[in-house]
Design a protein around this motif. Structure first.
Motif, PDB file in Angstrom:
ATOM      1  N   ALA C  33      10.596  13.822 -11.998  1.00 16.81           N
ATOM      2  CA  ALA C  33      12.218  13.918 -12.108  1.00 16.81           C
ATOM      3  C   ALA C  33      12.169  14.328 -13.738  1.00 16.81           C
ATOM      4  CB  ALA C  33      12.729  12.506 -12.023  1.00 16.81           C
ATOM      5  N   ALA C 115       5.631  13.550  -4.074  1.00 16.70           N
ATOM      6  CA  ALA C 115       6.655  12.547  -3.833  1.00 16.70           C
ATOM      7  C   ALA C 115       8.065  13.240  -4.321  1.00 16.70           C
ATOM      8  CB  ALA C 115       6.575  11.344  -4.907  1.00 16.70           C
ATOM      9  N   LEU C 118      10.041  15.384  -1.695  1.00 12.57           N
ATOM     10  CA  LEU C 118      10.879  14.482  -0.597  1.00 12.57           C
ATOM     11  C   LEU C 118      12.433  15.023  -1.001  1.00 12.57           C
ATOM     12  CD1 LEU C 118       9.951  11.221   0.868  1.00 12.57           C
ATOM     13  CD2 LEU C 118       9.088  13.536   1.321  1.00 12.57           C
ATOM     14  N   ALA C 119      12.581  14.973  -2.262  1.00 14.65           N
ATOM     15  CA  ALA C 119      13.974  14.938  -2.977  1.00 14.65           C
ATOM     16  C   ALA C 119      14.508  16.470  -2.745  1.00 14.65           C
ATOM     17  CB  ALA C 119      13.975  14.430  -4.363  1.00 14.65           C
ATOM     18  N   VAL C 128       4.072  20.689   1.703  1.00 13.82           N
ATOM     19  CA  VAL C 128       2.955  20.364   2.654  1.00 13.82           C
ATOM     20  C   VAL C 128       2.135  21.610   3.190  1.00 13.82           C
ATOM     21  CG1 VAL C 128       2.898  19.738   5.056  1.00 13.82           C
ATOM     22  CG2 VAL C 128       4.745  18.713   3.611  1.00 13.82           C
ATOM     23  N   LEU C 177       1.588   4.622  -8.988  1.00  6.80           N
ATOM     24  CA  LEU C 177       2.871   3.862  -9.487  1.00  6.80           C
ATOM     25  C   LEU C 177       2.442   2.664 -10.353  1.00  6.80           C
ATOM     26  CD1 LEU C 177       4.506   4.045  -5.860  1.00  6.80           C
ATOM     27  CD2 LEU C 177       5.662   4.747  -8.208  1.00  6.80           C
TER      28      LEU C 177
ATOM     29  N   ALA D  33      17.009  11.244  -2.891  1.00  3.99           N
ATOM     30  CA  ALA D  33      17.956  11.872  -3.701  1.00  3.99           C
ATOM     31  C   ALA D  33      19.353  11.872  -3.358  1.00  3.99           C
ATOM     32  CB  ALA D  33      17.192  13.355  -3.635  1.00  3.99           C
ATOM     33  N   ILE D 114       9.236   5.045  -1.907  1.00  2.95           N
ATOM     34  CA  ILE D 114       7.829   5.273  -2.732  1.00  2.95           C
ATOM     35  C   ILE D 114       8.017   6.584  -3.540  1.00  2.95           C
ATOM     36  CG2 ILE D 114       5.477   5.691  -2.359  1.00  2.95           C
ATOM     37  CD1 ILE D 114       5.564   2.879  -1.822  1.00  2.95           C
ATOM     38  N   ALA D 115       8.386   7.620  -2.655  1.00  2.00           N
ATOM     39  CA  ALA D 115       8.592   8.914  -3.452  1.00  2.00           C
ATOM     40  C   ALA D 115       9.455   8.686  -4.561  1.00  2.00           C
ATOM     41  CB  ALA D 115       8.835  10.018  -2.366  1.00  2.00           C
ATOM     42  N   SER D 117      10.687   6.440  -6.275  1.00  2.00           N
ATOM     43  CA  SER D 117      10.324   5.706  -7.188  1.00  2.00           C
ATOM     44  C   SER D 117       9.406   6.016  -8.443  1.00  2.00           C
ATOM     45  CB  SER D 117       9.509   4.198  -6.836  1.00  2.00           C
ATOM     46  OG  SER D 117       8.530   4.370  -6.197  1.00  2.00           O
ATOM     47  N   LEU D 118       8.848   7.030  -7.831  1.00  5.69           N
ATOM     48  CA  LEU D 118       7.967   8.157  -9.004  1.00  5.69           C
ATOM     49  C   LEU D 118       9.074   8.525 -10.075  1.00  5.69           C
ATOM     50  CD1 LEU D 118       4.857   9.861  -8.013  1.00  5.69           C
ATOM     51  CD2 LEU D 118       5.508   7.607  -7.895  1.00  5.69           C
ATOM     52  N   ALA D 119      10.179   8.957  -9.275  1.00  2.54           N
ATOM     53  CA  ALA D 119      11.290   9.486 -10.206  1.00  2.54           C
ATOM     54  C   ALA D 119      11.794   8.752 -11.223  1.00  2.54           C
ATOM     55  CB  ALA D 119      12.029  10.404  -9.589  1.00  2.54           C
ATOM     56  N   GLY D 124       9.239   2.273 -10.297  1.00  5.92           N
ATOM     57  CA  GLY D 124       7.863   2.202  -9.737  1.00  5.92           C
ATOM     58  C   GLY D 124       7.302   1.094  -9.433  1.00  5.92           C
ATOM     59  N   LEU D 173       4.138   9.606   4.563  1.00  7.62           N
ATOM     60  CA  LEU D 173       4.684  10.788   3.668  1.00  7.62           C
ATOM     61  C   LEU D 173       4.481  12.164   4.300  1.00  7.62           C
ATOM     62  CD1 LEU D 173       6.170   9.774   1.215  1.00  7.62           C
ATOM     63  CD2 LEU D 173       3.857   9.995  -0.208  1.00  7.62           C
ATOM     64  N   HIS D 176       6.459  12.642   7.314  1.00  4.28           N
ATOM     65  CA  HIS D 176       8.025  12.813   7.011  1.00  4.28           C
ATOM     66  C   HIS D 176       8.281  14.190   6.286  1.00  4.28           C
ATOM     67  CE1 HIS D 176      11.730  10.955   5.876  1.00  4.28           C
ATOM     68  NE2 HIS D 176      11.522  11.247   4.766  1.00  4.28           N
ATOM     69  N   LEU D 177       7.297  14.602   5.556  1.00  4.66           N
ATOM     70  CA  LEU D 177       7.810  15.826   4.771  1.00  4.66           C
ATOM     71  C   LEU D 177       7.764  17.108   5.792  1.00  4.66           C
ATOM     72  CD1 LEU D 177       5.535  15.624   1.859  1.00  4.66           C
ATOM     73  CD2 LEU D 177       7.868  16.400   1.558  1.00  4.66           C
ATOM     74  N   ASP D 178       6.963  17.239   6.479  1.00  4.81           N
ATOM     75  CA  ASP D 178       7.280  18.350   7.724  1.00  4.81           C
ATOM     76  C   ASP D 178       7.667  17.827   9.039  1.00  4.81           C
ATOM     77  OD1 ASP D 178       4.911  17.291   8.508  1.00  4.81           O
ATOM     78  OD2 ASP D 178       3.720  19.109   8.405  1.00  4.81           O
TER      79      ASP D 178
END
Lengths: 205, 205, 205, 205
Positions: C33, C115, C118-119, C128, C177, D33, D114-115, D117-119, D124, D173, D176-178
């Motif tokens: 971010a 991570a 995803l956004a 991926v 994290l 996002a 989770i993803a 929260s990295l941002a 986090g 993750l 979900h991503l693909d």
DNA sequence: TATGAATGAGTTTTCATTCAT
DNA sequence: GATGAATGAAAACTCATTCAT
């Protein structure tokens, strides 16, 4: 809360109105290219983001501004032209209205918007759509004037109406571009003279 | 690697000419707003900086492009209109030339430039200045046509010439904006009909 | 011009490399971010616009950064794991490589990118896709290890490879994290112990 | 206008609950996002500012949402896994629960959080803290399963529990991503097969 | 409790132009 | 003549948050 008191022409006004007014002034004084969100906000003395809060998009604001000035002027045109009877009176009235357009900044704004909209693919059609009422208005006047005249066969009112609006636009643009209004004035004057010549050809009233 | 051979039947073309040609094509196909240095360079297959080396400024290149297309078309107009004798012939010829303008992209480029020049305060007057020869050309034709006619007193050729150019411009702009050329066609057709009506009023030749 | 001299690990480096390096450091230290064009440029000491000049898009730069670190690490993994013979050796090697990943920042960057992607809908699939080589690499190792073992029937190498990569990723993410790496260490240690237990079940070598 | 009647079979639902529900749906359908205050308010049909009135901060709302879905799911897991006796039954149950997670959107939301929260550096640790109960739950199940088995010495239940949660997360993750869930399914299936192989090594119950 | 309006700081990206080579 | 790299300024728009009512 909210007894509406008519105040001096400047005052309270809803925020949306203030924004539209600022956009109008900016278009008039800085031109289309200078009408950025920042410039409008600076002129109006409010935060840039307010524009997006209220209008979502700069384009939307610009169209709202066009709608506003267009509606204002259309009102004036309908009233005045309706009251003019002879062709000559109509030409005199049109001349007077044109001068008003000029003073009010309506012409500047229209020119800037038409021109500017070329550059923004999504604005163009919207702006043209807003020219349509003017073509229709002109068509009405022309149809009425032509009724019973010897031109009735030769002239398609809609086509001529289009030409009139196009001419108005072209004159605006050229006058605006080099800031010389004398030719538009000459044109109206010439129209008056020709109108006089042609008057007998109309059924008159 | 890559000895430069003059390709195809086109003459080698100086770099400046290649740049102007690329600018023309870009104006035609991407519009004024899309005519950035990058876009022109991409289309022409040369380096951005070359534009500035040869023209100093994007504005200068754009004006050179206008000069080029304007000169080309002016040549055609002078030739063709000169050869048309009667008013009717002149109108037919003008119609034909207009269609050429359309096909060649000259109209698109003019519209885009006029419109775009509003956005660049330093470009506007230059562009208008380049309209002047057209007004003068129109003035010449009108003066000639009017000579001896019953309108000779009522019509100021220069003013009418201005109106003709403004009308041409307005029609271009509106047609270009919503990509509808039918109204321009109707207009030329109507001009033909009216010309027929009015023919007896001209001294003829 | 351009004799390439190997310089200290810091030096000259092409601009593109410098940008990628700055992006890597920014991802590592400020997180996904925080990895704005501005932040990268600030860290690298160059102009924001340079990023767009060289990569067109922030996404492209970010992917280039992922490609770079991924290729670097993949090289190391292939070399080292190839050299480890027994299951136990492979586990020891993997442990060592994981620690390298940690120190080099590779893990941080991978976590942040996975991570973060995803956004950004257009980044996700690209990221991926870049995990795929790792799954294939793991699959190769697993297939080799399993060959002739009593698990050969029960285990689908591709599925297990996917699980290994997913586990690596999950561990990274959680460790990252809350900034606690002890659990990852315990995990490798446990893997060692279990490996020892299971060793007899593999064909061994 | 509009006396508020509790609609439908759902209980009236406090405003806070409505907000949490809207946040859940937004996370599920628009991703982290896309989960801006505006987006949540739009989906829930209430005013943006309400979020800040009730939760003070977007982060707080997001955490409340995580708490809610986490608590819901934890209830289901405790019930179901407790009722499964053999290792095989437990694996079957876990598979079923995973599919529920998938359908309910719980998985999507967990992945996004989770993803995401990295941002947000301040999010986090809070998110990880909320993973702790799951690690503990897994630890309990593992300890129970391992009791008396031949692995009792080799495996640290807490470490394995961490690995299980990390694996779950990683799989989420990547899937979900693909948007490909087949690999997770294969994984559960493989776990079933391996479980069968290893069953004799557990004391059974 | 609830809300519409408002804001300041931030984002990515594009542009005309310059400059060293 | 020509070019690749570099830059400063600006664009539209979004966001979390605050505040008066």
């Amino acid at each position: 809360m909210s007894q509406r008191v008519p105040q001096s022409s400047e005052s309270p006004a809803s925020t949306k109105e203030r924004i539209v007014e600022a956009a109008f002034q900016t278009l008039k004084e800085e031109g289309f290219a200078g009408t950025s969100a920042r410039a409008i906000a600076r002129r109006g003395g409010f935060n840039q983001a307010l524009i997006f809060y209220h209008f979502g998009t700069l384009n939307e604001l610009v169209l709202a501004t066009l709608d506003k000035t267009s509606a204002d002027r259309m009102g004036r045109y309908r009233d005045s032209i309706g009251r003019a009877i002879t062709v000559d009176e109509k030409i005199q009235t049109a001349t007077r209205l044109y001068r008003e357009d000029l003073e009010s900044g309506h012409i500047t704004v229209i020119s800037e918007l038409i021109a500017g909209s070329l550059a923004r693919p999504d604005l163009g059609p919207e702006v043209v759509a807003r020219m349509q009422p003017w073509i229709e208005f002109a068509e009405g006047v022309i149809t009425e004037v032509l009724a019973g005249s010897s031109f009735e066969g030769a002239i398609n009112p809609r086509t001529l109406a289009f030409a009139v609006v196009a001419l108005y636009l072209g004159v605006d643009l050229l006058s605006h571009l080099d800031n010389d209004n004398s030719r538009a004035e000459s044109l109206f004057q010439m129209a008056g003279t020709i109108g006089g010549y042609l008057e007998p050809m109309f059924g008159g009233d």
